[in-house]
Write an enzyme that holds these catalytic residues in place. Structure first.
Site, PDB file in Angstrom:
ATOM      1  N   LEU A  43     -16.008  57.974  74.803  1.00  0.00           N
ATOM      2  CA  LEU A  43     -15.366  56.749  75.270  1.00  0.00           C
ATOM      3  C   LEU A  43     -15.218  56.881  76.779  1.00  0.00           C
ATOM      4  O   LEU A  43     -14.817  57.933  77.281  1.00  0.00           O
ATOM      5  CB  LEU A  43     -13.973  56.590  74.634  1.00  0.00           C
ATOM      6  CG  LEU A  43     -13.833  55.761  73.362  1.00  0.00           C
ATOM      7  CD1 LEU A  43     -12.368  55.726  72.939  1.00  0.00           C
ATOM      8  CD2 LEU A  43     -14.353  54.349  73.538  1.00  0.00           C
ATOM      9  N   ASP A  44     -15.519  55.813  77.505  1.00  0.00           N
ATOM     10  CA  ASP A  44     -15.357  55.832  78.955  1.00  0.00           C
ATOM     11  C   ASP A  44     -13.905  56.120  79.313  1.00  0.00           C
ATOM     12  O   ASP A  44     -12.991  55.781  78.547  1.00  0.00           O
ATOM     13  CB  ASP A  44     -15.756  54.480  79.561  1.00  0.00           C
ATOM     14  CG  ASP A  44     -17.242  54.198  79.418  1.00  0.00           C
ATOM     15  OD1 ASP A  44     -18.013  55.163  79.313  1.00  0.00           O
ATOM     16  OD2 ASP A  44     -17.622  53.008  79.409  1.00  0.00           O
ATOM     17  N   PRO A  45     -13.651  56.704  80.482  1.00  0.00           N
ATOM     18  CA  PRO A  45     -12.265  56.962  80.900  1.00  0.00           C
ATOM     19  C   PRO A  45     -11.385  55.712  80.864  1.00  0.00           C
ATOM     20  O   PRO A  45     -10.217  55.780  80.490  1.00  0.00           O
ATOM     21  CB  PRO A  45     -12.426  57.492  82.333  1.00  0.00           C
ATOM     22  CG  PRO A  45     -13.768  58.161  82.322  1.00  0.00           C
ATOM     23  CD  PRO A  45     -14.624  57.292  81.438  1.00  0.00           C
ATOM     24  N   ALA A  47     -11.605  53.237  78.865  1.00  0.00           N
ATOM     25  CA  ALA A  47     -11.417  52.733  77.500  1.00  0.00           C
ATOM     26  C   ALA A  47     -10.314  53.482  76.763  1.00  0.00           C
ATOM     27  O   ALA A  47      -9.989  54.629  77.059  1.00  0.00           O
ATOM     28  CB  ALA A  47     -12.720  52.846  76.727  1.00  0.00           C
TER      29      ALA A  47
END
Length: 297
Positions: A43-45, A47
């Site tokens: 997961l992107d930071p 998100a």
């Protein structure tokens, strides 16, 4: 007798914003006092939401875990594109979205629904010649990732807000694994000729795991515990096939059984409720795909 797999299984974390998936792995290593922690799907930071992690032998199960579909709640801003297709990037181009009407938005969303070809975000974890794309971009290299087939089952607008020259869309997306929500925001903005990027992203579901399964890092810090044991994880992800004690013992040694007309992968569960292995028919054999409880334990 102590179960050798008592500490093996899955932890479903509700990842907070501002942390990488690897940061979460590091936290769990400290909380559970083990180096054997891995995650399934980054997961992107920016998100938040469902992040599936494996502990001990659960790390080996992650490669077999069925998580073909994912669900997200997101906010798309129309009127500006960024270098990363999300709010963490720098402004690259845009045009006023004030005059864009809802029918035009809905028409382009329809084109981005179903089986589509999607170009992943350049700042992504996809590997190019052994290097992560986001690493290459940050080093100043031009990155061109070919479009790939993905499936967007649901792309619905829940709310629309006008913010000066911008339009913010709260959306919900159900999609196949490998779909980039940032790319949906980018492509929607490009199709409307105003630019678009993602300003918020929350993953609500990964395969059979939802936010209802998820624990916060604060909760885990106070009380480290599995969300699902390895037995529960196998049974949640795959249809269950009950086997006898003798069959379970054979599977634990990696032996094969006689076929019985099964389709796809099943979790073989012994009479005591323990999941012994993942099995699949291969020709005239019912063979192991993953042995959860090897006889060598």
């Amino acid at each position: 007798m102590t179960d050798a797999l008592a500490n093996s299984g899955l932890v479903i974390v509700d990842k907070p914003a501002g942390m990488t998936s690897h940061d979460v792995v590091g936290r769990l290593r400290r909380y559970f006092h083990t180096k054997k922690v891995g995650h399934a799907g980054t997961l992107d930071p920016m998100a938040t939401g469902v992040l599936v992690l494996g502990l001990e032998r659960g790390t080996k199960f992650l490669a077999h875990m069925v998580a073909s579909t994912k669900s997200y709640d997101a906010t798309i801003r129309l009127g500006a594109a960024t270098t990363t297709d999300d709010a963490e990037g720098e402004y690259s181009w845009g045009a006023s979205a004030a005059g864009v009407d809802r029918p035009a938005i809905d028409a382009e969303i329809t084109k981005l629904t179903g089986d589509i070809m999607q170009k992943p975000a350049a700042v992504s974890a996809i590997k190019i010649n052994g290097r992560r794309a986001h690493e290459l971009v940050r080093e100043g290299h031009e990155v061109d990732i070919p479009a790939r087939p993905v499936t967007v089952d649901t792309f619905d607008v829940l709310a629309q807000r006008h913010e000066g020259d911008y339009i913010d869309l709260d959306v919900t997306v159900d999609c196949s694994s490998g779909t980039y929500i940032r790319s949906l925001a980018r492509d929607l903005g490009e199709a409307l000729h105003v630019g678009g990027h993602l300003t918020a992203l929350r993953r609500t579901k990964v395969g059979p795991f939802t936010l209802a399964d998820a624990l916060s890092l604060d909760d885990l810090a106070d009380s480290p515990r599995l969300s699902l044991s390895l037995d529960e994880a196998l049974a949640r992800c795959f249809p269950v096939l009950s086997v006898t004690e003798d069959e379970a013992a054979a599977l634990a040694m990696g032996k094969w059984l006689e076929p019985r007309g099964l389709k796809g992968v099943h979790a073989a569960v012994a009479p005591n409720g323990q999941a012994v292995a993942l099995i699949k028919e291969k020709g005239k054999r019912l063979a192991t795909v993953f042995v959860a409880r090897p006889s060598t334990l």
